[in-house]
Design an enzyme around this catalytic site. Structure first.
Site, PDB file in Angstrom:
ATOM      1  N   ASN A   1      38.677  26.080  -7.735  1.00 43.63           N
ATOM      2  CA  ASN A   1      39.372  25.070  -6.942  1.00 43.63           C
ATOM      3  C   ASN A   1      39.599  23.751  -7.664  1.00 43.63           C
ATOM      4  O   ASN A   1      40.339  22.903  -7.162  1.00 43.63           O
ATOM      5  CB  ASN A   1      38.581  24.798  -5.652  1.00 43.63           C
ATOM      6  CG  ASN A   1      37.144  24.379  -5.924  1.00 43.63           C
ATOM      7  OD1 ASN A   1      36.532  24.832  -6.886  1.00 43.63           O
ATOM      8  ND2 ASN A   1      36.597  23.530  -5.070  1.00 43.63           N
TER       9      ASN A   1
ATOM     10  N   LYS B   1       8.747  -1.096   2.826  1.00 43.30           N
ATOM     11  CA  LYS B   1       8.116  -0.153   3.747  1.00 43.30           C
ATOM     12  C   LYS B   1       8.990   0.150   4.945  1.00 43.30           C
ATOM     13  O   LYS B   1       9.075   1.306   5.391  1.00 43.30           O
ATOM     14  CB  LYS B   1       6.764  -0.708   4.226  1.00 43.30           C
ATOM     15  CG  LYS B   1       6.052   0.209   5.216  1.00 43.30           C
ATOM     16  CD  LYS B   1       4.627  -0.196   5.476  1.00 43.30           C
ATOM     17  CE  LYS B   1       4.516  -1.473   6.260  1.00 43.30           C
ATOM     18  NZ  LYS B   1       3.118  -1.733   6.685  1.00 43.30           N
TER      19      LYS B   1
ATOM     20  N   ARG C   1       0.809  -1.219   0.000  1.00 41.62           N
ATOM     21  CA  ARG C   1       0.000   0.000   0.000  1.00 41.62           C
ATOM     22  C   ARG C   1       0.848   1.278   0.000  1.00 41.62           C
ATOM     23  O   ARG C   1       0.333   2.365  -0.235  1.00 41.62           O
ATOM     24  CB  ARG C   1      -0.965  -0.012   1.194  1.00 41.62           C
ATOM     25  CG  ARG C   1      -2.183  -0.910   0.977  1.00 41.62           C
ATOM     26  CD  ARG C   1      -3.050  -0.975   2.211  1.00 41.62           C
ATOM     27  NE  ARG C   1      -2.500  -1.890   3.208  1.00 41.62           N
ATOM     28  CZ  ARG C   1      -3.068  -2.136   4.382  1.00 41.62           C
ATOM     29  NH1 ARG C   1      -4.183  -1.514   4.730  1.00 41.62           N
ATOM     30  NH2 ARG C   1      -2.510  -2.982   5.228  1.00 41.62           N
TER      31      ARG C   1
ATOM     32  N   LYS D   1      31.959  25.606   0.196  1.00 43.63           N
ATOM     33  CA  LYS D   1      32.218  24.180   0.407  1.00 43.63           C
ATOM     34  C   LYS D   1      33.622  24.011   0.972  1.00 43.63           C
ATOM     35  O   LYS D   1      34.587  24.493   0.382  1.00 43.63           O
ATOM     36  CB  LYS D   1      32.059  23.421  -0.923  1.00 43.63           C
ATOM     37  CG  LYS D   1      32.135  21.891  -0.797  1.00 43.63           C
ATOM     38  CD  LYS D   1      33.525  21.344  -1.013  1.00 43.63           C
ATOM     39  CE  LYS D   1      34.006  21.537  -2.423  1.00 43.63           C
ATOM     40  NZ  LYS D   1      35.336  20.853  -2.638  1.00 43.63           N
TER      41      LYS D   1
ATOM     42  N   ASN E   1      -5.031  -4.669  18.169  1.00 41.46           N
ATOM     43  CA  ASN E   1      -3.719  -5.298  18.298  1.00 41.46           C
ATOM     44  C   ASN E   1      -2.659  -4.410  17.658  1.00 41.46           C
ATOM     45  O   ASN E   1      -2.824  -3.923  16.544  1.00 41.46           O
ATOM     46  CB  ASN E   1      -3.762  -6.664  17.607  1.00 41.46           C
ATOM     47  CG  ASN E   1      -2.419  -7.336  17.562  1.00 41.46           C
ATOM     48  OD1 ASN E   1      -1.567  -7.100  18.419  1.00 41.46           O
ATOM     49  ND2 ASN E   1      -2.222  -8.196  16.575  1.00 41.46           N
TER      50      ASN E   1
END
Length: 461
Positions: free
Chosen positions: A392, A23, A16, A357, A176
Site C-alpha cells: 500500500n 506524579k 518517590r 490496518k 488526613n
C-alpha cells in the site's frame, strides 16, 4: 450546595516515583491521576476550578487545560508546601473578585477520589455549619499520612504530619486525605497566618485548620465510607497495590453482571470498558479505553483490546486489537495484530499471524494466515490465500487496494496499490497484481524459473 471554588493541588514532583514525569501525570486504569481528580472535582460544579502547578509547570498545565479548558492555572512559586499552594491560588482567584461560600481543596495524587465521596463531604460540611471540614479515613497502616488528633469529645484539634508526630500521635490510625472544605473567608484568614516552623520547612495547609480553631471556629471531619477512594499514591509500589485492588473490584462487578472472568488476577479491565452478558474473558487479557464487547463474545487468552468494538458471538484470541470493529461471529487470532481503522464484517476471519490496518473486510471474508492487509477493501465471501500482501505504500502515499466479492486469492499474492480487482476473480499462487482485473476473471503472473546446477556457496568453493 453552591461551591464558590475548587483548588486542585498539582504542583509537586513526586520524588518517590523516581520518574522524569510528574506524579500527577502517571496513569491509573487508563487515565492520569490529574484527569481523574479533576473529573471528580468538576462534578461538584464549582464556580471556578483552579489547578496549582510548579514542577514541570507547562506540561502539567497543558494536561489540565486538555481535561478542562476553563480551568484556571495557578503557578506556585519556589516556597514549598500545600499551604503556599493554596495561598497562591487564593491570591489569584481574589483578583477576579471576592469569594463567597465554600472552597474545596483536593490533592491530585488520589486516583480513586470519586464524585460521590466529594458530594457527601460537601453535604456534611453544609449541614454541620463548620468553618472547615477535613476528609479523613481509617487505615490499618497509616504510615506516611498526617494523623487526625481529636479531643475527648471527638472534635478535631489538629493534624500532625508524620515527620512532626510523637509516638502517641503516630499510633493514631485516622488520617488526613488532603481533601478539605473551607468557608472562603475562613480560608483566606487562616492561610494568611501560616509559617514554615516544622520539620520539613514547608507551609502546611493543615496548619490552617488549627488557625481556624484558634479563631473560635468549628473544625469538623468526615470519614470517607470507602478508604480506597481516598488512598494516595507516593511511589510505584503503592500504585501497583492500589491498581490491583481497584481492578479486582472492577472484575468482581462485571462477574456479578453476568461476565465470566476465569482469572481476575491476570485480567485487567479499565473503567470505561463495557461488557455484555455472557461475555467470557480468558486469562492474560487487557481491556482498555472505550472498548465494548457484546453478548457471548470470547476474549483471550492473552489479548489486548484498546478502544475496540467486538460484536456478539465474536472470538478474539491471543491478539492485539486497537480502534477496530469486529463484526458478529467474526474470528480473530491467534497472533493477530489489528492496527487502528479496521472494519471486519459478520462471520469474517483474521487468522493466525495476520496484520491489518485501515482494512474493510466484508461479511464471510477470510484472511486465514500469514498476510498483511492495509488500506484495503475486501468484498463479501472472499478468501485470501496465505502469505498475501497489499503493498500500500509507494514511498510517498498510502494507496488503496480493492478486491471484490466472491474472490479466491491464491497463496503468496502481492497486490501493488492502487489496484482494483473485480468480483468472482481467481488469482494464481505467487501472482503479482499491478493492474485492474475485471469481474469473473482469472489472473496469474508467469515467472521464469532458473536452475543453476552444481551450485556451491562461496565458502565451499
Amino acid at each position: 450546595m453552591s461551591l464558590s471554588a475548587a483548588i486542585v493541588l498539582a504542583a509537586g514532583e513526586g520524588t518517590r516515583m523516581r520518574s522524569a514525569k510528574p506524579k500527577v501525570l502517571h496513569e491509573f486504569a487508563g487515565k492520569t491521576f490529574l484527569a481523574r481528580v479533576m473529573a471528580a472535582v468538576s462534578a461538584q460544579e464549582p464556580d471556578t476550578l483552579a489547578v496549582v502547578v510548579h514542577y514541570q509547570a507547562q506540561r502539567v498545565a497543558a494536561a489540565a487545560k486538555g481535561y478542562d479548558p476553563d480551568a484556571v492555572i495557578v503557578h506556585q512559586d519556589d516556597i514549598p508546601g500545600t499551604g503556599r499552594a493554596v495561598q497562591c491560588a487564593m491570591a489569584q482567584l481574589a483578583e477576579a473578585g471576592p469569594l463567597d461560600g465554600p472552597v474545596l481543596v483536593a490533592a491530585s495524587d488520589m486516583p480513586l477520589l470519586d464524585a460521590g465521596t466529594l458530594g457527601q463531604l460537601l453535604a456534611f460540611h453544609a449541614a454541620s455549619g463548620n468553618g472547615a471540614t477535613v476528609l479523613t479515613t481509617i487505615l490499618d497502616d497509616p504510615t506516611g499520612y498526617g494523623r487526625i488528633i481529636r479531643d475527648s469529645r471527638g472534635n478535631v484539634l489538629r493534624i500532625v504530619e508524620q515527620a512532626d508526630a510523637n509516638a502517641s500521635e503516630l499510633a493514631v490510625k485516622e488520617v488526613n486525605t488532603s481533601v478539605y472544605v473551607f468557608e472562603a473567608d475562613v480560608l483566606a484568614t487562616a492561610i494568611a497566618a501560616l509559617d514554615s516552623d516544622n520539620a520539613q520547612g514547608e507551609f502546611y495547609l493543615t496548619d490552617a485548620l488549627e488557625s481556624a480553631k484558634r479563631s473560635g471556629l468549628s473544625v469538623g471531619a468526615f470519614a470517607a465510607p470507602d478508604p480506597l477512594s481516598v488512598e494516595g499514591v507516593n511511589d510505584r509500589v503503592q500504585l501497583a497495590a492500589l491498581a490491583k485492588a481497584h481492578n479486582r473490584r472492577v472484575c468482581e462487578a462485571w462477574m456479578r453482571k453476568g461476565v465470566t472472568i476465569l482469572d481476575p488476577d491476570t485480567t485487567w479491565i479499565e473503567d470505561e470498558v463495557r461488557l455484555g452478558r455472557d461475555v467470557t474473558v480468558l486469562p492474560g487479557s487487557f481491556l482498555q479505553g472505550r472498548t465494548v464487547v457484546a453478548d457471548d463474545a470470547v476474549v483471550g487468552p492473552y489479548t489486548t483490546l484498546i478502544d475496540a468494538t467486538v460484536d456478539a458471538g465474536a472470538t478474539v484470541e491471543r491478539s492485539r486489537v486497537q480502534d477496530s470493529h469486529i463484526g458478529v461471529g467474526a474470528v480473530v487470532g491467534p497472533w493477530t495484530y489489528l492496527r487502528p481503522g479496521n472494519e471486519l464484517g459478520e462471520d469474517s476471519k483474521a487468522g493466525a499471524f495476520v496484520e491489518m490496518k485501515k482494512a474493510h473486510i466484508g461479511d464471510g471474508t477470510k484472511v486465514p494466515h500469514l498476510s498483511y492487509v492495509g488500506d484495503a477493501e475486501l468484498g463479501d465471501h472472499t478468501n485470501i490465500g496465505g502469505g498475501t500482501i497489499t503493498a500500500n505504500y509507494d514511498g510517498v502515499h498510502k494507496n488503496r487496494t480493492r478486491i471484490g466479492a466472491g474472490c479466491h486469492v491464491g497463496a503468496g499474492n502481492l497486490f501493488v496499490a492502487p489496484v482494483e480487482v473485480g468480483d468472482n476473480v481467481t488469482t494464481g499462487a505467487g501472482s503479482v497484481v499491478r493492474h485492474t482485473v475485471p469481474d469473473d476473471a482469472m489472473v496469474y503472473s508467469e515467472n521464469t524459473q532458473h536452475n543453476v546446477e552444481g551450485w556451491k556457496p562461496a565458502w565451499e568453493r
